[in-house]
Write an enzyme that holds these catalytic residues in place. Structure first.
Site: not given
Ligand SMILES: *[C@@H]1O[C@H](CO)[C@@H](O)[C@H](O)[C@H]1NC(C)=O
Ligand SMILES: *[C@@H]1O[C@H](CO)[C@@H](O)[C@H](O)[C@H]1NC(C)=O
Ligand SMILES: *[C@@H]1O[C@H](CO)[C@@H](O)[C@H](O)[C@H]1NC(C)=O
Ligand SMILES: *[C@@H]1O[C@H](CO)[C@@H](O)[C@H](O)[C@H]1NC(C)=O
Ligand SMILES: *[C@@H]1O[C@H](CO)[C@@H](O)[C@H](O)[C@H]1NC(C)=O
Ligand SMILES: *[C@@H]1O[C@H](CO)[C@@H](O)[C@H](O)[C@H]1NC(C)=O
Ligand SMILES: *[C@@H]1O[C@H](CO)[C@@H](O)[C@H](O)[C@H]1NC(C)=O
Ligand SMILES: *[C@@H]1O[C@H](CO)[C@@H](O)[C@H](O)[C@H]1NC(C)=O
Ligand SMILES: *[C@@H]1O[C@H](CO)[C@@H](O)[C@H](O)[C@H]1NC(C)=O
Ligand SMILES: *[C@@H]1O[C@H](CO)[C@@H](O)[C@H](O)[C@H]1NC(C)=O
Ligand SMILES: *[C@@H]1O[C@H](CO)[C@@H](O)[C@H](O)[C@H]1NC(C)=O
Ligand SMILES: *[C@@H]1O[C@H](CO)[C@@H](O)[C@H](O)[C@H]1NC(C)=O
Length: 714
Positions: A567, A650, A682
């Site tokens: 991320s 995601d 994610h």
């Protein structure tokens, strides 16, 4: 107090011999335990325990019981159809539980009453035709049970059951407004809603009286509210008063575009009321400054008060949570801020038995510590922590006033203990690292920390050090440098099944996990400072962290280092690739990170990107942070072998970011590899997928760091 330490584990600890490294398979298969839930008299507590077998590719869940007086453990139930249990009265062992199936086998659930000591006598109380979860329930003075549950509902308010729903002829989805999808789900007309129901007491049995009440949706003809707030909201987004007469639930502010605001409000409604009787207790404007996301609406144990958290920032998801207490009376709320200037952001809340104190847990210096806060604490009150290491998954104030905590640490997937209001640990019931064979040998000695100075902030910054098995300071180990996500977040002293520091270390690395600008737990200023500064403040902090390691930790071989992150941590590794830090590592790993900041509006959470880029996307010229901190601007420098992971589900950072990164690396001839899971979001959650994730990443980094003998990274 006896603790549950098998003699074999003691023998292993006493032996000065080699300790086994924890492998990805061991970590993934090791038991995962839920939060210990004590009965009202605190004689015993129960929790779930899930094991996984790679051989059978199957997870099995059983319920364990701890005798809180003797510390003895036993199996409470091996029936995995029991998914949630509530102690509901009238006795200290009366329970209501969710059976995840029902007789119709239609995808719905059933509710059973039982005595926790005689489960085999459980009685069916209700069969419900939808996959409800999030049970809260209390006994009323008349002896009935009032319960709350949540599930998806049609716009007309009726509970939705995918198994019973008609499949439309076309799969088209049409939108006329932003907020098309969220996390891993496309938005449909169905919304989550809180439902209430009554179980009438008969002669030793209970039966559902009438229909369930939907407090949130249906009858609303414009945008419907939603509670719990998706995708992470659960039963913490609503509560029922101890006498069963009142309900609280929170929803996002439906008067604002949902994709670019985080503001949410708490509604009060009589249990016997409905959606139109719901009254907001903290509408915008009612409490000065409080316009942001609300959380954890919770009745005091006598039902007279309500406590909750709320942030100020109307579209800032990482603003400081402030504690509020109000009367549980919509005509006389008298909302008070509690310890309003405390520079911490608590996110877990429990009332003391007498209603005078709130126990809250808040990120604090790399841990999540528990703090008692008097309900009448003035703005300048400085709470003092009663716990030290770990990150609580849950806490419960027991009948004797002590707090039962279920937490995890870098070295233990679950510890269960009690602490008193002065911070004295009174009983340690369970420590997974002393019991689970996969975790054997892990302990606090595997972990250390240091503080270092940087040029982007005046306060010193912290970093974790995690040592490999059988570490010796006389040897050297390649560096594994991890960058956390968020960016508002932190590397905590906690166990993770996704980024488990110790599993990385036990490949043969010293893991360095720094908490740069943006990290939570060192005051709101440090957290806030990252906005519009993705590419400079945290970057330079990480440079300083690396320099500190290079200069001060002789056992770390920085010349064979690798860096990895997910991320925001993935974004930062992409940023490293174009900057000097990229040249300090032998290999980089990006999991679901930003490659092209000009594509940021492909995310679902516009509130996040609008805040973090320092404004909405207008003209992306060179002064705009969308433009300025874009990793692809530095493409000419890309050179370090780079492993890329990106998953199809995601929607936070769409898969095109990872594919673009990989394509650009390949075109430039930079050694690179792409790993994709069509069924992960994610995060990588499926254990079989996670096993491949670890195997492929470790093959890559171990080759480039020289830890493996392999002749190729592929
Ligand atoms: C759970 O319930 C189903 C019936 O709905 C049954 O087939 C199954 O055996 C039950 N599982 C257990 C562990 O009892
Ligand atoms: C769960 O429900 C199924 C189906 O109605 C039933 O066969 C089973 O006995 C129930 N199990 C428990 C523990 O309630
Ligand atoms: C609500 O809508 C669903 C789907 O159209 C329908 O099946 C259900 O009967 C409706 N409920 C009521 C109370 O009209
Ligand atoms: C309640 O049930 C028990 C047995 O289940 C029975 O002996 C008793 O007579 C019942 N009482 C009433 C009031 O129905
Ligand atoms: C919604 O309900 C209000 C009052 O009940 C009514 O005035 C309005 O026309 C309705 N709007 C729609 C779109 O049905
Ligand atoms: C929020 O979304 C709307 C579209 O629904 C847009 O017109 C507006 O400019 C956005 N506001 C902000 C502050 O992002
Ligand atoms: C409170 O936190 C400090 C670190 O700030 C720690 O040294 C202390 O042990 C903690 N207190 C308790 C009671 O755990
Ligand atoms: C907590 O521990 C301290 C130090 O051992 C002791 O002085 C104190 O009395 C204890 N407090 C309670 C409430 O047990
Ligand atoms: C920190 O140092 C670097 C390298 O000299 C410099 O580029 C950067 O601007 C400095 N940051 C601040 C906030 O001064
Ligand atoms: C946070 O930053 C503001 C503005 O720079 C400053 O006034 C305040 O003192 C800082 N707070 C802390 C706790 O450092
Ligand atoms: C450049 O971008 C900034 C920030 O997005 C904006 O405020 C400014 O008006 C833009 N300038 C031009 C010349 O478009
Ligand atoms: C490297 O090769 C040697 C000799 O084949 C073997 O003993 C050793 O286990 C290998 N090490 C690793 C990390 O694969």
């Amino acid at each position: 107090m006896k603790s549950n330490i098998p003699t074999i584990a003691i023998a292993a600890l006493a032996a000065p011999l080699l300790i086994n490294a924890i492998t990805p398979e061991g970590m993934l298969a090791a038991p995962r335990r839920g939060v210990a839930q004590a009965n009202p008299s605190a004689d015993f507590a129960i929790y779930t325990n899930t094991n996984y077998s790679f051989e059978d590719q199957e997870a099995t869940t059983v319920w364990q019981q701890i005798d809180l007086k003797s510390g003895a453990f036993s199996t409470w139930s091996t029936d995995s159809n029991i998914t949630e249990v509530v102690f509901v009265g009238p006795t200290n062992t009366s329970i209501l539980y969710i059976n995840s199936t029902n007789e119709a086998g239609d995808g719905g659930i059933s509710l059973y009453t039982a005595d926790a000591t005689r489960l085999s006598d459980a009685k069916l109380a209700a069969s419900l035709p939808a996959p409800f979860s999030g049970l809260k329930a209390v006994a009323t003075t008349s002896g009935d049970i009032h319960f709350l549950l949540n599930t998806l509902a049609y716009p007309n308010g009726t509970a939705y059951n995918e198994e019973l729903a008609e499949t439309p002829a076309s799969t088209a989805r049409i939108y006329t407004d932003i907020y098309v999808r969220h996390w891993d789900t496309y938005l449909t007309p169905q919304r989550y809603a809180v439902f209430g129901g009554t179980l009438k007491r008969g002669n030793g049995t209970y039966s559902l009286a009438g229909e369930l009440t939907n407090y949130v949706t249906g009858k609303c003809n414009a945008t419907c509210a939603e509670s719990p707030v998706q995708p992470f909201g659960g039963s913490g987004d609503y509560d029922i008063s101890p006498d069963g007469s009142q309900v609280l639930y929170l929803t996002k502010n439906i008067d604002l575009p949902l994709a670019n605001f985080t503001s949410s409000q708490i509604y009060w409604v009589p249990f016997s009321g409905g959606v139109n009787d719901s009254i907001p207790i903290n509408p915008i404007g009612a409490t000065p400054g409080a316009e942001g996301a609300s959380a954890s609406p919770t009745f005091s144990k006598d039902g007279s008060k309500i406590a909750y958290f709320q942030m100020n920032g109307i579209y800032y998801e990482s603003d400081r949570n402030i504690i509020y207490v109000a009367n549980a009376d919509p005509n006389n709320l008298n909302v008070m801020r509690v310890a309003g200037d405390w520079d911490r952001s608590p996110d877990v809340l429990a009332w003391s038995n007498d209603g005078s104190v709130l126990y809250v847990a808040a990120p604090d210096l790399g841990r999540e510590r528990v703090f008692p806060v008097p309900v009448d604490a003035a703005a300048d009150y400085k709470p003092r922590n009663i716990t030290n290491e770990g990150l609580p998954a849950g806490m419960q104030v027991l009948a004797n006033g002590q707090v039962l905590i279920s937490d995890s640490k870098i070295w233990s997937s679950r510890d269960i203990y009690t602490v008193n209001s002065e911070g004295n640990v009174t009983n340690v019931y369970f420590q997974a690292n002393l019991v689970d064979e996969e975790l054997a040998g892990l302990g606090p000695e595997d972990v250390s920390e240091f503080y270092f100075s940087s040029n982007s902030t005046e306060i010193d910054l912290q970093s974790w050090i995690i040592y490999p098995a059988n570490f010796s300071a006389d040897k050297t180990y390649p560096l594994a440098f991890l960058v956390h996500g968020g960016p508002q977040g932190a590397f905590y002293n906690s166990w993770s099944t996704r980024w488990n520091y110790k599993v990385w270390a036990d490949q043969g690395y010293v893991v360095i996990a720094p908490n740069p600008t943006a990290s939570t737990g060192w005051g709101q200023n440090l957290t806030d400072a990252v906005a519009a500064h993705w590419g400079d403040y945290p970057y330079w902090d990480l440079v300083y962290a690396w320099d500190y390691v290079n200069e001060n930790l002789p056992y770390v071989d920085t010349s064979r280092g690798i860096s990895a992150g997910a991320s925001f941590g993935g974004y930062m590794n992409n940023w490293f690739q174009g900057h000097e830090m990229g040249r300090r590592f032998k290999a980089l790993v990006t999991h679901d990170g930003v490659t092209n900041s000009l594509a940021d509006y492909a995310t679902e959470e516009l509130w996040f990107i609008n805040h973090d880029e320092g404004g909405i996307f207008t003209s992306p010229n060179e002064t705009s942070t969308y433009y300025r901190w874009n990793p692809i601007l530095f493409y000419e420098n890309w050179a370090t072998p780079h492993f890329v992971v990106h998953n199809d589900l995601d929607y936070r950072l769409p898969v095109s970011e990872g594919i673009m990164l990989f394509n650009m690396l390949q075109v430039k001839g930079v050694p690179s590899k792409f790993l994709n899971f069509p069924d992960e979001n994610h995060w990588v959650l499926n254990r079989e997928n996670s096993r491949v994730w670890h195997r492929e990443i470790f093959k890559w980094i171990n080759y480039y760091s020289g830890l493996s003998n392999a002749t190729s990274p592929y």
